[in-house]
Structure formats: structure tokens, C-alpha cells
Design an enzyme around this catalytic site. Sequence first.
Site, PDB file in Angstrom:
ATOM      1  N   MET A   1      -8.140   2.350   8.929  1.00 47.82           N
ATOM      2  CA  MET A   1      -7.470   1.134   8.506  1.00 47.82           C
ATOM      3  C   MET A   1      -6.720   0.483   9.624  1.00 47.82           C
ATOM      4  SD  MET A   1      -6.018   1.707   4.780  1.00 47.82           S
ATOM      5  CE  MET A   1      -7.018   1.841   3.271  1.00 47.82           C
TER       6      MET A   1
ATOM      7  N   HIS B   1      -8.899   4.921   2.224  1.00 47.21           N
ATOM      8  CA  HIS B   1      -7.844   5.428   1.720  1.00 47.21           C
ATOM      9  C   HIS B   1      -7.554   6.802   1.905  1.00 47.21           C
ATOM     10  CE1 HIS B   1      -8.498   1.419  -0.099  1.00 47.21           C
ATOM     11  NE2 HIS B   1      -7.038   1.379  -0.265  1.00 47.21           N
TER      12      HIS B   1
ATOM     13  N   GLU C   1     -10.627  -1.381  11.210  1.00 53.52           N
ATOM     14  CA  GLU C   1     -11.186  -2.412  10.218  1.00 53.52           C
ATOM     15  C   GLU C   1     -11.004  -3.712  10.700  1.00 53.52           C
ATOM     16  OE1 GLU C   1      -9.088  -1.629   6.534  1.00 53.52           O
ATOM     17  OE2 GLU C   1      -7.138  -2.219   7.350  1.00 53.52           O
TER      18      GLU C   1
ATOM     19  N   GLN D   1      -6.892   7.859   4.567  1.00 58.03           N
ATOM     20  CA  GLN D   1      -5.739   7.800   5.689  1.00 58.03           C
ATOM     21  C   GLN D   1      -4.351   7.859   4.733  1.00 58.03           C
ATOM     22  OE1 GLN D   1      -7.257   4.953   8.932  1.00 58.03           O
ATOM     23  NE2 GLN D   1      -8.385   4.744   7.032  1.00 58.03           N
ATOM     24  N   ARG D   2      -4.372   7.207   3.747  1.00 49.35           N
ATOM     25  CA  ARG D   2      -3.161   7.340   2.922  1.00 49.35           C
ATOM     26  C   ARG D   2      -2.698   8.379   2.146  1.00 49.35           C
ATOM     27  NH1 ARG D   2      -3.594   0.858   1.538  1.00 49.35           N
ATOM     28  NH2 ARG D   2      -3.373   1.740  -0.472  1.00 49.35           N
TER      29      ARG D   2
ATOM     30  N   ILE E   1       1.147   2.521   7.131  1.00 44.67           N
ATOM     31  CA  ILE E   1       0.367   3.219   7.857  1.00 44.67           C
ATOM     32  C   ILE E   1      -0.003   2.642   9.112  1.00 44.67           C
ATOM     33  CG2 ILE E   1      -0.233   4.912   6.163  1.00 44.67           C
ATOM     34  CD1 ILE E   1      -3.399   3.679   6.529  1.00 44.67           C
ATOM     35  N   ASP E   2      -0.012   1.235   9.219  1.00 48.09           N
ATOM     36  CA  ASP E   2      -0.462   0.593  10.277  1.00 48.09           C
ATOM     37  C   ASP E   2       0.446   0.523  11.238  1.00 48.09           C
ATOM     38  OD1 ASP E   2      -2.194  -0.123   8.350  1.00 48.09           O
ATOM     39  OD2 ASP E   2      -1.899  -2.254   8.099  1.00 48.09           O
TER      40      ASP E   2
ATOM     41  N   ARG F   1     -24.533   7.030  13.291  1.00 48.89           N
ATOM     42  CA  ARG F   1     -24.092   7.264  11.736  1.00 48.89           C
ATOM     43  C   ARG F   1     -22.620   6.526  11.744  1.00 48.89           C
ATOM     44  NH1 ARG F   1     -28.719   8.218  11.055  1.00 48.89           N
ATOM     45  NH2 ARG F   1     -29.434  10.084   9.613  1.00 48.89           N
TER      46      ARG F   1
ATOM     47  N   GLY G   1       0.838  -1.184   0.043  1.00 44.73           N
ATOM     48  CA  GLY G   1       0.106   0.007   0.106  1.00 44.73           C
ATOM     49  C   GLY G   1       0.946   1.218   0.019  1.00 44.73           C
TER      50      GLY G   1
END
Length: 365
Positions: A187, A290, A240, A292-293, A144-145, A284, A10
Site C-alpha cells: 500500500m 489489507h 500501489e 498490511q493493516r 500505515i502510509d 509472479r 483506514g
Amino acid sequence: MRIAVLTGGGDCPGLNGAIKWVTKTALDPQLEEKRSVKFEVIGIMNGWQGLVEVDPDDPESRARHLKHLDEEVVRTWDRFGGTNLGTSRTNPFNPKNDRSEKLIENIKKLGIDAIVAIGGEDTLGVAHKLYRQGIKTVGIPKTIDNDLSATDYSLGFDTAVSIITEEIDRLRTTAGSHGRIFVVETMGRHAGWLALHGGESSGAYMILIPEHPFDINRVCELLQEREGREIRYSIIVISEGVKMVDMKEFYKDEKVDDFGHRSLGGIAMYVADEIEKKTGLESRYVILSHLQRGGTPSAHDRLMARRFGISAVDMIINEDFGRMVSLTHGNITSVPLKEVIDKLKLVDVDKYYDVERYNGRRTIL
Ligand code: F6P
């Protein structure tokens, strides 16, 4: 010495900065005078895919899959997100379609002496396998994780946490105006770092992470505890990859990528619905996905990209192959790739998570 640089997995902000600093450091004229080696840098397009698909004997194919890199080419790259070299989730060692022989043949034919692989566990796993087969590889951590072992930091994480925080700031005004519950999905696949840090920095009421399966009834109970107070809305950040007690992760579809991963996503909708059904509170959800990336890298990601890029070249000069640059206790060092790919760095629930409140701990020391 010909160095090849590639980005895999990613994308994230910080990749272009790392490519820039690998290139600038390798080609630095002042450093060149002191070194016994002269470098050339080529970028590989689309991760391992470029090296597998290139035909070294065909100039057109080389032009499509390889990119000459020099100071002029990369000068402004660190300001931009994504990766100018493109990326893919190609696994040359996929047992169902093993293209590793072709990969190694191409590396040799192209006269590549060392490869800098910028990626997460999958991309670096390939770098490790290549190293075991005699190819000189070094790794730069990105995801990013932030779940790569043996490093405290992976490129992209800081920017992603800032984006989560900004988006939640935005949601607060509309959540407050309508008096609604908002479930915000981040994510993070197997690890809760993005949800935890994004939730803590934005002051979310609840944070749900994969490392601690949650009970929907407890979520509702915590929301109802707030009833009657001067609080008009609540924000719940949910990863997620979160698991509910007695339930599996939520997958978007049945597709499996080259490394065997399925796409996660969609739990936020389920949780928002359940909350509304069980409590009557209007709910809601937002899936940040994405976003976030995307965008430009934060100052921290630019700085880390620079440091990681410079260190990768130092490692090549010192012949520290089969290793990855790492941030450990505030210092840049290097670790064997083997240590990175064996297991992921998950949130230590006992240390960082409050299992009663479903949030970050309020005791730190
Ligand atoms: O591994 C990084 C990551 O952003 C995960 O958090 C997420 O599950 C996955 O990539 C999404 O992948 P893709 O871009 O292929 O949809």
C-alpha cells in the site's frame, strides 16, 4: 469535561492503544487530584459518521453511536489491532453532501467539550475545519502510509513494515525453489515509505516508489544484469501508487470515496507480465493489500500509541487545541493541524533513493 474519541479513515494496529491511553490518562485518579478538571470519556463509533448520524435526543441512537469508555472497558485494548470503535471514511464537509451543521449541532447537544481525532490527513482535515469553527479538537497521527507531514511517525507504520518483511521472507523460499521473479505490491497511495522501508528491511532487489516514475526497460535491464550469477530469484517491491514513465497510476475501479480518493492497486500484475514478456524470466506477483493493516500491533506501535494517547490529554489540559501530537527528532511535541493537512510527507528521492539501481541509497551520510 467531556472528551470524545474517534478513529477515522483506514484502520491500523495501534488505534486501540491510543484510545486506551487517552481514556486511562484522562481518568487517572492520581492525576485527577492534581488537576482542576475532572474528565469523562466517550467513544464515537465509526469516526465522524457516528457524530453526524447520532440523534442526541434518542437513547437508542446514542447507545448505537456512542460508547462509554473507562479503565475497565479499555484495559486490554492495546493488545489488539483494528479499532474497537470502528471507522469510516465519512467526510461531513463533503461539498456534495455537507453535513457539517448537523455535526456541530450534535457535538453541542451531546455536551462534548473536546474531541480527540485519531486519523490521517482526511480525518485530521475535518478536525481542523471544526477547530476553525470553534470546536476544541486535538489530533493523533495514524496511517500505515506514514505520509503525514509535521510528524516523523504515524501509528501503524511499524507493524505494516514488519508484515511486509515477514511476507517477503515467506516468498523467498518459493521464489528460490522455482527460480522466479516476484513482484510484491504494498500500500502507500501517494508515498513510497512502506515500499521503501519494507523493501530495504527485507533486502529486496528492486524497490519502486511513487516519488520516482520508473522505466520498465530499466527494470528488465537490472534483472538481466543478474543473469549468470548464482542468484535463483529476485524480489521487486512496488508501491500501489507507483507511476511508470508515460503512464498513470493503476486504479482498482471507478469508485470515489467521500474525500475524493480512488482505490489504487493492480500494478504488480502488469509489471510481472511485462517482465515475463520482455525477458522470458518467469514472474509472479503478490498484492499484500489489507494484510498490511491487519493483526496485532508491534511493540513500537503499542509504545507510540501510549505516548500519543497520553500527550493528547496533556494537550487538552494545556488547551493546545487545533493541534496534533507529533514525533519530531525523537521527541513528542505538538504541531498545528494546519501544517499537517496542507501537504503530504513524501520520500525525498535525492536523500533516500538510488535512481540508478531502483533501491534505497547505499550512501547514507
Ligand atoms: O491510507 C491508508 C491506506 O491503507 C492506503 O495505503 C490505501 O491506498 C488505502 O488506505 C486503502 O483503503 P481502503 O481500506 O478503503 O481500501
